[in-house]
Write an enzyme that holds these catalytic residues in place. Structure first.
Site, short mmCIF file in Angstrom:
data_model
loop_
_atom_site.label_atom_id
_atom_site.label_comp_id
_atom_site.label_asym_id
_atom_site.label_seq_id
_atom_site.Cartn_x
_atom_site.Cartn_y
_atom_site.Cartn_z
N GLU A 142 0.70 -1.23 0.07
CA GLU A 142 -0.01 0.16 0.03
C GLU A 142 1.03 1.40 0.02
O GLU A 142 0.75 2.26 0.87
CB GLU A 142 -1.13 -0.07 1.33
CG GLU A 142 -2.08 -1.11 1.29
CD GLU A 142 -3.07 -0.91 2.19
OE1 GLU A 142 -2.82 -0.13 3.05
OE2 GLU A 142 -4.38 -1.48 1.91
N GLU A 299 -6.28 -7.81 -0.91
CA GLU A 299 -6.85 -7.93 0.53
C GLU A 299 -8.37 -7.46 0.42
O GLU A 299 -8.81 -6.57 0.02
CB GLU A 299 -6.17 -6.95 1.44
CG GLU A 299 -4.67 -6.91 1.43
CD GLU A 299 -4.13 -6.04 2.58
OE1 GLU A 299 -4.83 -5.28 3.12
OE2 GLU A 299 -2.87 -5.86 2.62
#
Ligand code: GAL
Length: 655
Positions: A142, A299
């Protein structure tokens, strides 16, 4: 569709690994993602590697024919690295080093940090690249645009500016730096914006700084990609994307990566207001639009979210299965759930996985197992593509410029895009959200909301698109600024005036006030069912030149002085047309406008979808699958007669 999980073997006793893998195998998990934060376990002290544990993990999954995504662990350098090389710590906008002991707090341009990264990546990839079960690499975790203010990054910013402008005088000219004695006389004076009040800083500088910060993280990702490629020439590489405060330019970020992956955490309680119902779909469509290809979820929501905030309600029955299926319907062939088991230690212990702390399979586990079986039914649809006729343009410069200088109370860039996405989605018209500079060839309707920062290429595309018969939708705040974030000294919508066939005579940032809007276009009025709508947030007072008026400001509301003046228009241009929406409307007005536009353009739509029900179509060769998803907390009857339970997905295959 392939289902997987994010697994952190380093956080569990080794004796649990086999049981975990057996359970995964038993319920049909096909992929695990490992390694993303495990640097200190892989390299306990500098240059000393321990991969014995990871060898066992890889073997356990290989034995069970479960594929692996291997991550570079670079988001969390080990404590020894910070101790030995404090220069690798990121510096905040206030000039202070960010406290260590967390994650993501390293400076991605620092040469020492990069040397450490290269070594761990080499060790990892060299060791595992010839295992055919490794099906992808994930770079870091991320990432955000690089806002580090260390000396190296400051120099980096200066070098970026030098490359772009050549001389400080050229910067002065582009930024029009005579304001507030902002002129630079040497490069040393050119510095990243500081932590002071953002809105008091030079908007040209802050926009360029955001561009640099994006380029800088893209450079880091490219650096890691090349490291991996030295040792593995073929296995696909990605990074897991998210929506964060400092978003990089998504299109640059993924340009050299093989596929997009996204971390998808839809809300476990849907907001009461219907306006947010299609928000999850919006994010998925944006992710698919980055490479205009199918993508992965790296995710996916599995349990209550917490740790960074009070815990959220647990996902309602149907959500784990339904949200993964929704991602599939929007082009995600592979969905990995975060995480297999909830952490018992560390900062993230309240962000729940499929299994709770107690490790006892429960309701969410059973639902996840059902999802795994459901996914296997739709293998054939893997790789099927979505071909939409409507696109919404997104631009990172618009995103930055909106954040740097708010236009009106309550007015946010992504929300402006969502208004249109919501409208088309609610009538069953699929939408691609694409880079503003992307080719428009495949589309029939292109929505270009709030193109605040003008860009020659975008402008040319839109004019040609309309000339060739396309329908363009422009809105308020189009054409306001040049690419240096300076206002264009010309009547709005400046470069878009000819296309839109209107001039903005005056504007009114009404924010949370409201004004009455009267529809005068007969087709729109008929679809809308009544004449009245609402104007909110922003009102352009339009003087049509060649356009016809579709709606005017009414006699009631906050701004009586422009009652009767044009607010929404449509201009015939070339073989096509350009709509101009000068205000921000209430939801039903967008819906009826979308329907009016698709009817005028001849794009097919549905007018029988219950609110919150989404339809997407994926095609492969001669086959196609229609996905219908109920994204609401109550059951809904659809046109086939089927009743969809909350978060239920129905798939209708066609030959
Ligand atoms: C994601 C992140 C994960 C984990 C998760 C839950 O944003 O990539 O590592 O932190 O959120 O908090």
């Amino acid at each position: 569709m392939r289902i997987g999980v994010d697994y952190y073997p380093e956080q569990w006793d080794e004796t649990m690994w086999e049981q975990d893998a057996d359970r995964m195998k038993e319920i049909g998990v096909e992929i695990v993602r490992v390694g993303e934060f495990a640097w200190s376990r892989m390299e306990p002290t500098e240059g000393v590697y321990d991969f014995a544990w990871l060898d066992r993990v890889v073997q356990i999954f290989t034995d069970r024919e479960i594929d692996l995504v291997l991550c570079t662990p670079t988001c969390t350098p080990p404590q020894w690295a910070f101790e030995k090389y404090p220069e690798i710590i990121q510096v905040g906008a206030d000039g202070a080093k960010i406290p260590i002991g967390i994650r993501g707090h390293r400076c991605v341009t620092n040469a020492t940090y990069r040397r450490l990264c290269e070594k761990i990546i080499q060790a990892l990839v060299e060791r595992y690249h010839d295992n055919p079960r490794i099906i992808a690499y994930q770079i870091d975790n991320e990432v955000e645009a690089n806002h580090c203010r260390c000396e190296e990054c400051t120099q980096g910013f200066r070098a970026w500016m030098q490359k772009k402008y050549g001389t400080p005088q050229a910067v002065n000219a582009a930024y029009r730096n005579t304001v507030w004695s902002g002129e630079y006389s040497s490069w040393e004076e050119v510095k990243p914006p500081t932590a002071g009040v953002l809105q008091w800083q030079n908007p040209s500088l802050t926009l360029d700084y955001n561009r640099y910060a994006s380029d800088s993280i893209v450079d880091y990702i490219e650096f890691q990609r090349q490291c991996i490629r030295k040792w593995d020439a073929t296995v696909p590489i990605t990074t897991n994307n998210w929506f964060c405060e400092n978003m990089p330019d998504f299109y640059d970020l993924f340009e050299h990566l093989d596929f997009v992956s996204y971390d998808n955490y839809p809300l476990s309680v849907l907001p009461e207001d219907e306006e947010s119902l299609y928000s999850h779909a919006f994010h998925l469509d944006l992710m698919r639009g980055i490479k205009q290809q199918n993508f992965w979820i790296m995710e996916q929501l599995s349990g209550a979210m917490g740790s960074w905030m009070p815990m959220s309600p647990t996902p309602r029955p149907g959500m784990i299965r339904g949200y993964a299926a929704q991602a599939f319907a929007h082009g995600a062939d592979t969905v990995l759930h975060f995480r297999w088991r909830t952490a018992c230690s560390g900062a993230e212990m309240y962000w729940h996985g499929i299994l709770d702390h107690n490790n006892v399979p429960g309701r969410r586990y059973r639902e996840f197992a059902e999802l795994c079986s459901w996914a296997k039914k739709w293998k054939e649809a893997e790789g099927a593509v979505i071909q939409n006729e409507v696109a919404i343009l997104y631009g990172s410069a618009q995103e930055y410029a909106f954040k740097l200088q708010h236009q009106a109370e309550g007015m946010y860039y992504l929300e402006q895009l969502k208004l249109f996405h919501d409208a088309f989605t609610s009538i069953g018209v699929g939408v691609d959200i694409i880079n503003e500079t992307a080719s428009l060839e495949q589309y029939r309707i292109v929505i270009a909301p709030t193109l605040l920062i003008t860009n020659e290429e975008v402008k040319d595309h839109l004019y040609h698109f309309a000339e060739d018969g396309g329908s363009v939708v422009l809105t308020n705040r189009c054409g306001v600024k040049d690419s240096y974030n300076c206002c264009i000294m010309q009547a709005l919508p400046t470069v878009y005036e000819e296309l839109a066939g209107v001039r903005v005579e005056e504007y009114d940032a009404i924010g949370s006030h409201e004004h009455d809007l009267q529809l005068c276009d007969s087709a729109w009025k008929q679809v809308h069912g009544e004449q009245s709508a609402k104007a909110m947030q922003w009102c352009d007072i339009l003087a049509p030149t060649t356009a016809k008026t579709m709606a005017v400001y009414g006699p009631k509301g906050f701004s009586l002085f422009y009652g009767g003046r044009a607010a929404v228009t449509c201009n015939e241009y070339g073989e096509g047309r350009a709509y101009y929406v000068g205000t921000v409307m209430n939801r039903s007005a967008y819906h009826s406008l979308a329907q009016t536009i698709v009817e005028e353009t001849g794009v097919s739509y549905r007018n029988d979808l219950p609110p919150g029900v989404e339809v997407t179509v994926r095609k492969k060769g001669q086959k196609s699958w229609t996905f219908v998803f109920n994204n609401t907390m109550h059951s809904q009857k659809i046109w086939t007669g089927d009743v969809l339970q909350p978060f239920e997905m129905q798939v209708y295959p066609e030959k």
